[in-house]
Design an enzyme around this catalytic site. Structure first.
Site: not given
Ligand code: RNT
Ligand code: ZN
Length: 421
Positions: A229, A231, A262, A265, A289, A297, A299
């Site tokens: 993953e 970012k 994600d 990201h 994700h 942020d 999330d």
């Molecule tokens: C962090 C990533 C990752 C986490 C989790 C807890 O920026 O998105 O996936 O959120 O693994």
């Molecule tokens: Zn993630």
């Protein structure tokens, strides 16, 4: 409480409306029922885990808010998840992090974790007939305090995290084998710099080497699917993140792992919905994700936003339902945590339903014939078709709460269980 005859009546009318445009609502619901969304365990306790009592997070991951009642033990987290699952239509999956190990009060270092520390989770998943997914936890740890883990130039630090990665793949494979459904085991690391680095190259070379060591052992794909993953930036890694999109895109392609996208990201105006069909030209499978970025942020709780809808449309229109593993990733400690799970997951499923109710074939023909006027006009008209009636009926058929009924159930659970913690 839901008025069942009214829901059934609304469904019959809705079904007719969709049938008039050539869409079979029954077929859409039958397909929807087969889609498993992976609920992330970490919404249940603000990414705390059970390693120590302080529950501090690190690595740029931060849940804000202090809503009472968060899960403090695996049993509490499982009970909360059970409740959340009961309020979500369909059969889904659960996504664990290594910090949710159950070690019977014994300190087990992350590089020594083993499948036995997840036996409780595997038993629970078996009982519930759900699959598990897994993640190494390369954050919230003294050995991650420098901000570097797998890309660290300190050999001891790097070795520790490589061993952790290796241990996690064994755990994922054991979960997949026991539960007869591959555990997608994801690697995300926070490594990066707050300020402008001079050497952007070296940490990436080190990370590549570390990943090679972690991924050296081959496992049966029926048990384990590896994912990486990327970012763009995090809190404390604003200027440079080692595991960037280009880095992992190349790595995953070369090493045949899944790529994890994600939604939070990337640059704020960059969307993952547009990336799905691109990367699936090259990858067999990907992991999502699904999250919601808000300014810095990444999330926030998933809502039925344009981008969520676009993600669902892309998966369905492309015929990618079997190639995209849909995982959720958000954490909000300012509202009832269980409600956050329910809201986000129900939205994800709603978006998939709306996508499955689209007369895509007709729209595609219009597009191919160059009739962009009708394409736009129909896409806009579709937005006010009665998908809510189909959704309510789907919830009813799946024997879960219809419309806002689930809120009372969450409040009752809050009163009976969460408020006593
Ligand atoms: C962090 C990533 C990752 C986490 C989790 C807890 O920026 O998105 O996936 O959120 O693994
Ligand atoms: Zn993630």
């Amino acid at each position: 409480m839901a008025d069942i005859p009214a829901i059934e009546k609304a469904y019959q009318l809705g079904r007719q409306r969709y049938s008039d445009i050539g869409v079979d609502t029954e077929r859409a619901m039958t397909r929807l029922e087969k889609i498993a969304v992976s609920l992330h365990c970490w919404q249940g306790d603000d990414v705390g885990g059970f390693e120590s009592s302080d529950g501090l997070t690190g690595g740029g991951i931060m849940a804000t808010g202090n809503y009472p009642g968060k899960a403090r033990t695996a049993d509490e987290l499982r009970a909360d998840a059970d409740k959340a699952f009961s309020l979500i239509p369909g059969k889904h999956r659960f996504n664990l992090h290594s910090i949710y190990a159950e070690t019977a009060g014994k300190k087990v270092e992350r590089n020594e974790l083993a499948p036995e520390h997840f036996a409780g989770w595997i038993d629970w998943a078996k009982q519930n007939q759900i699959g598990l997914d897994f993640n190494g936890s390369f954050f919230s740890h003294p050995k991650a305090a420098s901000g570097f883990t797998l890309a660290s130039n300190d050999p001891a630090i790097r070795k520790f995290w490589i061993e952790h990665g290796i241990a996690c793949r064994k755990i994922g494979a054991a979960m997949g084998k026991e539960l007869r459904t591959a555990a997608v085991t994801n690697i995300w690391i926070p490594d990066g710099y707050k300020d402008i680095p001079v050497d952007r190259k070296k940490p990436r070379e080190i990370l590549k080497e570390s990943l090679n060591e972690i991924l050296a052992e081959k496992f049966d794909k029926k048990h384990l699917l590896d994912a990486v993953e990327c970012k763009l930036f995090g809190i404390g890694s604003e200027s440079y993140v080692v595991g960037s999109h280009e880095f992992y895109m190349g790595y995953a392609m070369e090493n045949k792992t899944l790529l994890c996208l994600d939604a939070g990201h990337f640059h704020p105006t960059e969307v993952i919905s547009d990336k799905i069909s691109s990367v699936l030209c090259y990858f067999e499978e990907i992991l999502l994700h699904v999250s919601r970025g808000v300014r810095w942020d990444s999330d926030h709780v998933v809502i039925l936003s344009d981008e969520l809808q676009a993600i669902a449309y892309e998966i369905v229109r492309g015929g990618f339902l079997d190639r995209v593993h849909i995982g959720l990733d958000f954490f909000d400690a300012s509202i009832n945590r269980l409600a956050a799970w329910v809201i986000g997951t129900r939205c994800m499923i709603k978006a998939l339903l709306i996508a499955l109710l689209e007369p895509t074939g007709e729209l595609r023909q219009l597009e191919q014939s160059g009739d962009f006027t009708s394409r736009l006009a129909i896409l806009e008209e579709l937005k006010t078709l009665p998908f809510g009636a189909i959704w309510d009926y789907y919830c009813l058929k799946q024997q879960t709460a219809v419309s806002t009924d689930w809120i009372d159930e969450v409040k009752k659970y809050e009163n009976d269980v969460l408020s006593k913690r």
